[in-house]
Enzyme design. Structure first.
Site, PDB file in Angstrom:
ATOM      1  N   LYS A  35      -2.976 -43.870  32.149  1.00  0.00           N
ATOM      2  CA  LYS A  35      -4.070 -42.908  31.933  1.00  0.00           C
ATOM      3  C   LYS A  35      -3.959 -42.313  30.530  1.00  0.00           C
ATOM      4  O   LYS A  35      -2.888 -42.375  29.903  1.00  0.00           O
ATOM      5  CB  LYS A  35      -3.990 -41.804  32.989  1.00  0.00           C
ATOM      6  CG  LYS A  35      -2.658 -41.078  32.993  1.00  0.00           C
ATOM      7  CD  LYS A  35      -2.422 -40.379  34.320  1.00  0.00           C
ATOM      8  CE  LYS A  35      -1.204 -39.485  34.228  1.00  0.00           C
ATOM      9  NZ  LYS A  35      -0.736 -39.039  35.535  1.00  0.00           N
ATOM     10  N   ARG A 133      -3.485 -30.782  44.803  1.00  0.00           N
ATOM     11  CA  ARG A 133      -4.496 -31.231  43.840  1.00  0.00           C
ATOM     12  C   ARG A 133      -5.576 -32.019  44.574  1.00  0.00           C
ATOM     13  O   ARG A 133      -6.628 -31.468  44.862  1.00  0.00           O
ATOM     14  CB  ARG A 133      -3.806 -32.065  42.753  1.00  0.00           C
ATOM     15  CG  ARG A 133      -4.652 -32.315  41.547  1.00  0.00           C
ATOM     16  CD  ARG A 133      -3.843 -32.799  40.349  1.00  0.00           C
ATOM     17  NE  ARG A 133      -3.207 -34.091  40.563  1.00  0.00           N
ATOM     18  CZ  ARG A 133      -2.428 -34.693  39.649  1.00  0.00           C
ATOM     19  NH1 ARG A 133      -2.209 -34.095  38.480  1.00  0.00           N
ATOM     20  NH2 ARG A 133      -1.878 -35.863  39.894  1.00  0.00           N
ATOM     21  N   HIS A 162       2.016 -37.232  45.998  1.00  0.00           N
ATOM     22  CA  HIS A 162       2.461 -36.902  44.642  1.00  0.00           C
ATOM     23  C   HIS A 162       3.321 -35.644  44.671  1.00  0.00           C
ATOM     24  O   HIS A 162       3.110 -34.763  45.494  1.00  0.00           O
ATOM     25  CB  HIS A 162       1.232 -36.695  43.743  1.00  0.00           C
ATOM     26  CG  HIS A 162       1.552 -36.615  42.265  1.00  0.00           C
ATOM     27  ND1 HIS A 162       2.377 -37.499  41.630  1.00  0.00           N
ATOM     28  CD2 HIS A 162       1.120 -35.756  41.308  1.00  0.00           C
ATOM     29  CE1 HIS A 162       2.456 -37.185  40.335  1.00  0.00           C
ATOM     30  NE2 HIS A 162       1.707 -36.122  40.119  1.00  0.00           N
ATOM     31  N   ARG A 221       5.894 -44.762  40.446  1.00  0.00           N
ATOM     32  CA  ARG A 221       4.869 -44.609  39.404  1.00  0.00           C
ATOM     33  C   ARG A 221       5.397 -43.778  38.233  1.00  0.00           C
ATOM     34  O   ARG A 221       4.875 -42.714  37.926  1.00  0.00           O
ATOM     35  CB  ARG A 221       3.634 -43.904  39.991  1.00  0.00           C
ATOM     36  CG  ARG A 221       3.125 -44.437  41.327  1.00  0.00           C
ATOM     37  CD  ARG A 221       1.827 -43.759  41.731  1.00  0.00           C
ATOM     38  NE  ARG A 221       1.949 -42.310  41.829  1.00  0.00           N
ATOM     39  CZ  ARG A 221       2.086 -41.630  42.973  1.00  0.00           C
ATOM     40  NH1 ARG A 221       2.103 -42.258  44.138  1.00  0.00           N
ATOM     41  NH2 ARG A 221       2.196 -40.316  42.955  1.00  0.00           N
ATOM     42  N   TYR A 265      -2.206 -22.344   3.135  1.00  0.00           N
ATOM     43  CA  TYR A 265      -3.116 -21.299   3.632  1.00  0.00           C
ATOM     44  C   TYR A 265      -2.359 -20.052   4.077  1.00  0.00           C
ATOM     45  O   TYR A 265      -1.303 -20.148   4.718  1.00  0.00           O
ATOM     46  CB  TYR A 265      -3.918 -21.817   4.829  1.00  0.00           C
ATOM     47  CG  TYR A 265      -4.949 -22.849   4.471  1.00  0.00           C
ATOM     48  CD1 TYR A 265      -5.976 -22.562   3.570  1.00  0.00           C
ATOM     49  CD2 TYR A 265      -4.921 -24.118   5.053  1.00  0.00           C
ATOM     50  CE1 TYR A 265      -6.930 -23.514   3.256  1.00  0.00           C
ATOM     51  CE2 TYR A 265      -5.878 -25.073   4.739  1.00  0.00           C
ATOM     52  CZ  TYR A 265      -6.877 -24.764   3.839  1.00  0.00           C
ATOM     53  OH  TYR A 265      -7.814 -25.700   3.525  1.00  0.00           O
ATOM     54  N   CYS A 312      -1.882 -27.842   7.519  1.00  0.00           N
ATOM     55  CA  CYS A 312      -3.332 -27.866   7.330  1.00  0.00           C
ATOM     56  C   CYS A 312      -3.953 -28.905   8.271  1.00  0.00           C
ATOM     57  O   CYS A 312      -3.254 -29.554   9.036  1.00  0.00           O
ATOM     58  CB  CYS A 312      -3.686 -28.217   5.888  1.00  0.00           C
ATOM     59  SG  CYS A 312      -2.801 -27.241   4.648  1.00  0.00           S
ATOM     60  N   MET A 313      -5.273 -29.068   8.172  1.00  0.00           N
ATOM     61  CA  MET A 313      -5.939 -30.025   9.057  1.00  0.00           C
ATOM     62  C   MET A 313      -5.434 -31.458   8.805  1.00  0.00           C
ATOM     63  O   MET A 313      -5.204 -32.214   9.746  1.00  0.00           O
ATOM     64  CB  MET A 313      -7.455 -29.954   8.857  1.00  0.00           C
ATOM     65  CG  MET A 313      -8.225 -30.796   9.854  1.00  0.00           C
ATOM     66  SD  MET A 313      -9.995 -30.788   9.547  1.00  0.00           S
ATOM     67  CE  MET A 313     -10.451 -29.164  10.103  1.00  0.00           C
ATOM     68  N   ASP A 314      -5.260 -31.791   7.517  1.00  0.00           N
ATOM     69  CA  ASP A 314      -4.961 -33.185   7.176  1.00  0.00           C
ATOM     70  C   ASP A 314      -3.677 -33.362   6.373  1.00  0.00           C
ATOM     71  O   ASP A 314      -3.312 -34.492   6.057  1.00  0.00           O
ATOM     72  CB  ASP A 314      -6.105 -33.766   6.335  1.00  0.00           C
ATOM     73  CG  ASP A 314      -7.449 -33.421   6.912  1.00  0.00           C
ATOM     74  OD1 ASP A 314      -7.696 -33.813   8.067  1.00  0.00           O
ATOM     75  OD2 ASP A 314      -8.241 -32.725   6.240  1.00  0.00           O
TER      76      ASP A 314
HETATM   77  C1  LIG Z   1       0.475 -39.026  35.920  1.00  0.00           C
HETATM   78  C2  LIG Z   1       0.852 -39.395  37.284  1.00  0.00           C
HETATM   79  C3  LIG Z   1       2.069 -40.052  37.551  1.00  0.00           C
HETATM   80  C4  LIG Z   1       3.133 -40.257  36.494  1.00  0.00           C
HETATM   81  O1  LIG Z   1       3.801 -39.062  36.270  1.00  0.00           O
HETATM   82  P1  LIG Z   1       5.075 -38.984  35.288  1.00  0.00           P
HETATM   83  O2  LIG Z   1       5.532 -37.593  35.405  1.00  0.00           O
HETATM   84  O3  LIG Z   1       4.573 -39.329  33.926  1.00  0.00           O
HETATM   85  O4  LIG Z   1       6.058 -39.975  35.778  1.00  0.00           O
HETATM   86  C5  LIG Z   1       2.315 -40.488  38.833  1.00  0.00           C
HETATM   87  N1  LIG Z   1       1.406 -40.275  39.818  1.00  0.00           N
HETATM   88  C6  LIG Z   1       0.241 -39.621  39.623  1.00  0.00           C
HETATM   89  C7  LIG Z   1      -0.692 -39.404  40.745  1.00  0.00           C
HETATM   90  C8  LIG Z   1      -0.062 -39.145  38.352  1.00  0.00           C
HETATM   91  O5  LIG Z   1      -1.205 -38.483  38.146  1.00  0.00           O
END
Ligand SMILES: *Cc1c(COP(=O)(O)O)cnc(C)c1O
Length: 372
Positions: A35, A133, A162, A221, A265, A312-314
């Site tokens: 993601k 969530r 999760h 994951r 700045y 700065c910005m850049d």
């Molecule tokens: C982002 C995410 C992960 C990975 O989490 P990490 O802390 O980067 O290992 C796993 N499961 C879900 C649902 C997530 O949104």
């Protein structure tokens, strides 16, 4: 190419995945969270490298991210971690993205989108065991599973949850995570007992991989770990990893300044003595937060030099001291380098955030260069 670039060390990514593999053993699958453009590393290249290193599943947050992967020719299963709108479901079905199903209403929407295309959509059930969530309550999981199993246009392929605090070694957090694992197991065994196959079971993020071996089930994951940051700093040795992203730039200007000269700045920095300054073509618009002004150093030829004045910005300025062994056009490691340089976790600490936000914030203006 522009001096400022994010070098993505794919060899480190592969080593990190191998390190995760050693920890979880040969039987557990790996789902790669890509993601947010692979936490800023570039989704397609990371996905391809991760699949070559044995990852079986990919995961994205938005439908658009999933489509980008499909359009690059990736055929691996892609999980959609977040919920799309009903109007996005036709694209989900068309591109064979796997949905996380949280409730019956959403399951019905998904089933009808699949029916309309004469397709069978792969879905996983998301159970909320304590993240708060998305997901169904554990006690409602069986009913949702039974409903999905009865939908001819849906294929019930997995069950997930999760963790909010699997990366914490506080006894309270560990107990909370253990309770989530127990709730998950209980919901899954109810589904089994009803004669329904709950598919692939998965719950562990990076914290789970490092701290909770009983959370592996069929698949893990781990995002952060794969990108080279230990979720639990005190346990960095448990799964050794290296930062995958290195932010680099070059010195584009050098000058002698006199004691008392003001820099940048707001004139927040005044040279305390005669010194040499370098100007770097990187700023907060590239993701180097302005809040790091006055508390950050970059690495040149293996040595750290402080940024001075406001970022700065850049552009930003570095104090090299008197007679520095440094030349104009020299390469600068801003963070994530192999030697003395800061990493995204050091920066995150200064900014009171997490390393995820640091790599995600390196924006599109910064070209990604892939090595390894
Ligand atoms: C982002 C995410 C992960 C990975 O989490 P990490 O802390 O980067 O290992 C796993 N499961 C879900 C649902 C997530 O949104």
């Amino acid at each position: 190419m522009r001096a400022t670039k994010a070098v993505i060390h794919l060899d480190c990514l592969k080593e990190n995945i191998a390190s995760i593999r050693r920890k979880i053993g040969p039987k557990v699958g790996i789902c790669v969270p890509i993601k947010a453009d692979a936490y800023g590393h570039g989704a397609v290249r990371v996905a391809v490298a991760a699949i070559r290193s044995g990852a079986a599943y990919l995961a994205v947050a938005s439908v658009q991210e999933g489509i980008e992967l499909r359009e690059s020719g990736i055929v691996a299963p892609i999980l959609l971690f977040s919920l799309p709108l009903p109007e996005e479901l036709p694209a989900v079905v068309e591109h064979h993205l796997t949905l996380m199903i949280t409730d019956k209403e959403f399951a019905e929407e998904a089933a009808s989108a699949a029916r309309e295309q004469d397709e069978i959509a792969n879905v996983h059930i998301k159970i909320d065991t304590g993240m708060g969530r998305i997901g169904c309550r554990p006690e409602d999981a069986l009913e949702l599973a039974a409903f999905i199993a009865s939908c001819k246009s849906l294929r019930y392929a997995g069950t997930a949850s999760h963790f909010p605090s699997a990366d914490s070694v506080c006894p309270d957090d560990i107990a909370y995570t253990k309770q989530q694992i127990a709730l998950f197991k209980d919901a899954v065994s109810q589904i089994h007992s009803a004669g329904i196959d709950p598919g692939i079971l998965h719950i562990a993020n990076s914290g789970g991989v490092v701290l909770h071996e009983d959370s592996y089930f069929d698949m893990v994951r781990p995002g952060l770990l794969m990108y080279g940051y230990p979720p639990v700093e005190s346990m960095a040795e448990a799964v050794p990893v290296k930062p995958v992203m290195e932010l680099v730039t070059n010195i584009v200007f050098m000058k002698q300044v006199k004691k008392g000269d003001y820099i940048s700045y707001g004139r927040t920095w005044q040279a305390p003595e005669d010194t040499v300054l370098a100007t770097l073509p990187i700023g907060y618009a590239d993701g180097l937060s302005r809040a790091l002004s006055g508390q950050f150093s970059v690495c040149i030829k293996g040595k750290l030099y402080p940024l001075v004045g406001r970022i700065c910005m850049d552009q930003c300025m570095v104090d090299l001291g008197k007679n520095p062994p440094v030349n104009r056009w020299d390469e600068v490691s801003v963070f994530g380098g192999a030697d003395a340089s800061f990493d995204a976790a050091d920066i995150a600490k200064k900014l009171n955030t997490v390393p995820y936000e640091i790599t995600c914030n390196i924006n599109k203006r910064v070209p990604r260069v892939y090595l390894g």
